[in-house]
Design an enzyme around this catalytic site. Structure first.
Site, PDB file in Angstrom:
ATOM      1  N   TYR A  53       0.812  -1.219   0.000  1.00  0.00           N
ATOM      2  CA  TYR A  53       0.000   0.000   0.000  1.00  0.00           C
ATOM      3  C   TYR A  53       0.842   1.265   0.000  1.00  0.00           C
ATOM      4  O   TYR A  53       1.935   1.266   0.552  1.00  0.00           O
ATOM      5  CB  TYR A  53      -0.906   0.021   1.238  1.00  0.00           C
ATOM      6  CG  TYR A  53      -1.962  -1.056   1.256  1.00  0.00           C
ATOM      7  CD1 TYR A  53      -2.246  -1.843   0.143  1.00  0.00           C
ATOM      8  CD2 TYR A  53      -2.690  -1.311   2.419  1.00  0.00           C
ATOM      9  CE1 TYR A  53      -3.211  -2.836   0.189  1.00  0.00           C
ATOM     10  CE2 TYR A  53      -3.667  -2.295   2.469  1.00  0.00           C
ATOM     11  CZ  TYR A  53      -3.919  -3.058   1.356  1.00  0.00           C
ATOM     12  OH  TYR A  53      -4.879  -4.030   1.413  1.00  0.00           O
ATOM     13  N   SER A 234     -13.452  -4.642   0.417  1.00  0.00           N
ATOM     14  CA  SER A 234     -14.309  -4.034  -0.611  1.00  0.00           C
ATOM     15  C   SER A 234     -15.794  -4.252  -0.331  1.00  0.00           C
ATOM     16  O   SER A 234     -16.559  -4.618  -1.227  1.00  0.00           O
ATOM     17  CB  SER A 234     -13.953  -4.573  -2.007  1.00  0.00           C
ATOM     18  OG  SER A 234     -12.734  -4.056  -2.458  1.00  0.00           O
ATOM     19  N   LEU A 236     -17.957  -2.117  -0.016  1.00  0.00           N
ATOM     20  CA  LEU A 236     -18.711  -1.139  -0.810  1.00  0.00           C
ATOM     21  C   LEU A 236     -18.313  -1.164  -2.284  1.00  0.00           C
ATOM     22  O   LEU A 236     -18.701  -0.284  -3.047  1.00  0.00           O
ATOM     23  CB  LEU A 236     -18.519   0.275  -0.244  1.00  0.00           C
ATOM     24  CG  LEU A 236     -19.140   0.540   1.127  1.00  0.00           C
ATOM     25  CD1 LEU A 236     -18.833   1.958   1.589  1.00  0.00           C
ATOM     26  CD2 LEU A 236     -20.648   0.294   1.101  1.00  0.00           C
ATOM     27  N   GLY A 237     -17.531  -2.170  -2.681  1.00  0.00           N
ATOM     28  CA  GLY A 237     -17.178  -2.306  -4.099  1.00  0.00           C
ATOM     29  C   GLY A 237     -16.540  -1.067  -4.687  1.00  0.00           C
ATOM     30  O   GLY A 237     -17.047  -0.497  -5.660  1.00  0.00           O
ATOM     31  N   PHE A 238     -15.393  -0.645  -4.096  1.00  0.00           N
ATOM     32  CA  PHE A 238     -14.688   0.574  -4.539  1.00  0.00           C
ATOM     33  C   PHE A 238     -15.592   1.806  -4.457  1.00  0.00           C
ATOM     34  O   PHE A 238     -15.449   2.748  -5.234  1.00  0.00           O
ATOM     35  CB  PHE A 238     -14.156   0.427  -5.970  1.00  0.00           C
ATOM     36  CG  PHE A 238     -13.175  -0.678  -6.174  1.00  0.00           C
ATOM     37  CD1 PHE A 238     -12.396  -1.160  -5.139  1.00  0.00           C
ATOM     38  CD2 PHE A 238     -13.026  -1.260  -7.435  1.00  0.00           C
ATOM     39  CE1 PHE A 238     -11.488  -2.188  -5.337  1.00  0.00           C
ATOM     40  CE2 PHE A 238     -12.116  -2.293  -7.635  1.00  0.00           C
ATOM     41  CZ  PHE A 238     -11.351  -2.761  -6.586  1.00  0.00           C
ATOM     42  N   GLY A 239     -16.537   1.801  -3.526  1.00  0.00           N
ATOM     43  CA  GLY A 239     -17.429   2.946  -3.359  1.00  0.00           C
ATOM     44  C   GLY A 239     -18.676   2.898  -4.226  1.00  0.00           C
ATOM     45  O   GLY A 239     -19.558   3.757  -4.091  1.00  0.00           O
ATOM     46  N   LEU A 241     -21.143   0.900  -4.066  1.00  0.00           N
ATOM     47  CA  LEU A 241     -22.328   0.672  -3.243  1.00  0.00           C
ATOM     48  C   LEU A 241     -22.653   1.833  -2.303  1.00  0.00           C
ATOM     49  O   LEU A 241     -23.463   1.684  -1.393  1.00  0.00           O
ATOM     50  CB  LEU A 241     -22.185  -0.633  -2.463  1.00  0.00           C
ATOM     51  CG  LEU A 241     -22.410  -1.895  -3.315  1.00  0.00           C
ATOM     52  CD1 LEU A 241     -21.940  -3.147  -2.584  1.00  0.00           C
ATOM     53  CD2 LEU A 241     -23.876  -2.016  -3.719  1.00  0.00           C
ATOM     54  N   GLY A 243     -23.651   4.405  -4.052  1.00  0.00           N
ATOM     55  CA  GLY A 243     -24.602   4.965  -5.009  1.00  0.00           C
ATOM     56  C   GLY A 243     -24.104   6.207  -5.703  1.00  0.00           C
ATOM     57  O   GLY A 243     -24.787   6.770  -6.563  1.00  0.00           O
ATOM     58  N   LYS A 244     -22.870   6.637  -5.389  1.00  0.00           N
ATOM     59  CA  LYS A 244     -22.404   7.928  -5.910  1.00  0.00           C
ATOM     60  C   LYS A 244     -22.089   7.915  -7.399  1.00  0.00           C
ATOM     61  O   LYS A 244     -21.974   8.979  -8.013  1.00  0.00           O
ATOM     62  CB  LYS A 244     -21.186   8.411  -5.121  1.00  0.00           C
ATOM     63  CG  LYS A 244     -19.951   7.522  -5.231  1.00  0.00           C
ATOM     64  CD  LYS A 244     -18.874   8.030  -4.290  1.00  0.00           C
ATOM     65  CE  LYS A 244     -17.653   7.111  -4.265  1.00  0.00           C
ATOM     66  NZ  LYS A 244     -16.659   7.562  -3.264  1.00  0.00           N
TER      67      LYS A 244
END
Length: 346
Positions: A53, A234, A236-239, A241, A243-244
């Protein structure tokens, strides 16, 4: 905060784990320190990092995230308050600037020593193999395909021997897997059963979310029968999820906007499924973010849910998901959508 037992240990870890892979690239050191301060205040005692990272991997930024965490430990003198996980990078064309000898004895020792130095600590609580060094299906590959050019030789025993010695030296406490398959997980577990002086893998860090429940196919039973705890990443699946990205939006400084190749959760079926989940959450007066995270939090095979954030508002919402209870109606709605769109982003 809710706490769970790290499998086969007496260590309690928060159900929410603080992921760190954006620190040093999308987040500054000061922002990383602020996130750790806030997370600890909220009862999060489990942090996860890796020698690779920040992500995406970049030679000149290699291991900066560990340095940021190490500086926080030095400043606050609070290493004893945190259960810390880190990982050795697997063999890859993308990461050959780190090393090229996979999980050889020399590589593992070098990786552990480097992480300890950067983290400014004497020990790592959970040391993980970031991904298999053999050719197999991980990082979005759902099916296994034989590679006739794969000349990998079985080295599970040698890996566990090296990890055993590092445990004996006090440099690591427990060991875990990451991005591993059912076959690989069972090979490691059986090796330590047959050779009882070898350490047992305690956790497995694999992707798990509303858009990717493939863990349930083969690995969930292993978690149940072998008490191998999932550290879900993950969620939120790279964000996606949050909804943005719905409606074709590309928010400034958002992960998928900055790195379009991170499109694993953005295919047509994933977008359709995300819209359905978004509508379900809205109908029940909650954000999609909190519904998605609360779902992961409640899975019986999940030891800890690794959340990541680039802003404090995101971090606060993510951690607060631990307080969200999903009704039977919401859970039924999730299953109905999952039946219509099963694992659209494996």
């Amino acid at each position: 905060m809710i706490y769970t037992q790290l499998p086969h240990t007496d260590i309690e870890v928060s159900k929410i784990c603080l992921g760190t892979m954006t620190w040093g690239r999308q987040n500054t050191e000061a922002e990383g320190h602020a996130q750790m301060d806030y997370a600890l205040e909220q009862g999060v005692n489990f942090f996860d990092t890796a020698e690779l990272y920040p992500i995406p991997a970049k030679k000149e930024l290699h291991s900066v995230t560990e340095e940021i965490i190490g500086n926080w430990f030095k400043k606050n003198k609070n290493r004893d308050k945190i259960v810390l996980g880190s990982k050795i990078a697997g063999r890859s064309e993308v990461t050959k600037f780190i090393r090229t000898d996979g999980f050889s004895k020399t590589a593992i020792i070098e990786a552990v020593e480097g992480s300890l130095r950067r983290l400014q600590t004497d020990y790592i609580d959970v040391y993980q193999l970031h991904w298999p060094e053999r050719n197999t299906n991980y990082f979005g590959k759902l099916g296994y395909k034989q590679d006739v050019g794969d000349h990998w030789e079985d080295n599970f025993h040698q890996i566990l021997e090296t990890l055993r010695d590092l445990i004996a030296e006090g440099k690591i406490r427990h060991v875990g897997l990451s991005n591993e398959t059912p076959w690989g997980a069972m090979r490691f577990l059986e090796e330590s059963k047959v050779h009882i002086r070898l350490p047992r893998m305690k956790t497995i860090q694999n992707p798990y979310s509303l858009l990717n429940r493939s863990y349930e196919v083969g690995l969930a039973e292993i978690s149940h029968r072998e008490n191998l705890g999932l550290l879900a990443y993950s969620p939120l699946g790279f964000g996606v999820l949050s909804g943005k990205y719905l409606g074709g939006k590309q928010p400034e400084n958002a992960r998928v906007s900055l790195f379009p190749n991170y499109n694993r959760y953005s295919n047509e079926m994933s977008v359709k499924a995300t819209q359905k989940y978004y509508d379900l959450a809205k109908d029940h007066n909650m954000s999609l973010t909190q519904m998605a995270l609360a779902f992961v939090n409640t899975r019986p095979f999940v030891t800890s849910n690794i959340i990541g954030a680039t802003t404090m508002d995101q971090l606060k919402e993510n951690i607060a998901s631990i307080e969200v209870t999903l009704s039977d109606a919401v859970l039924a709605g999730i299953e109905a959508i999952h039946t219509e769109f099963p694992n659209p982003a494996p």
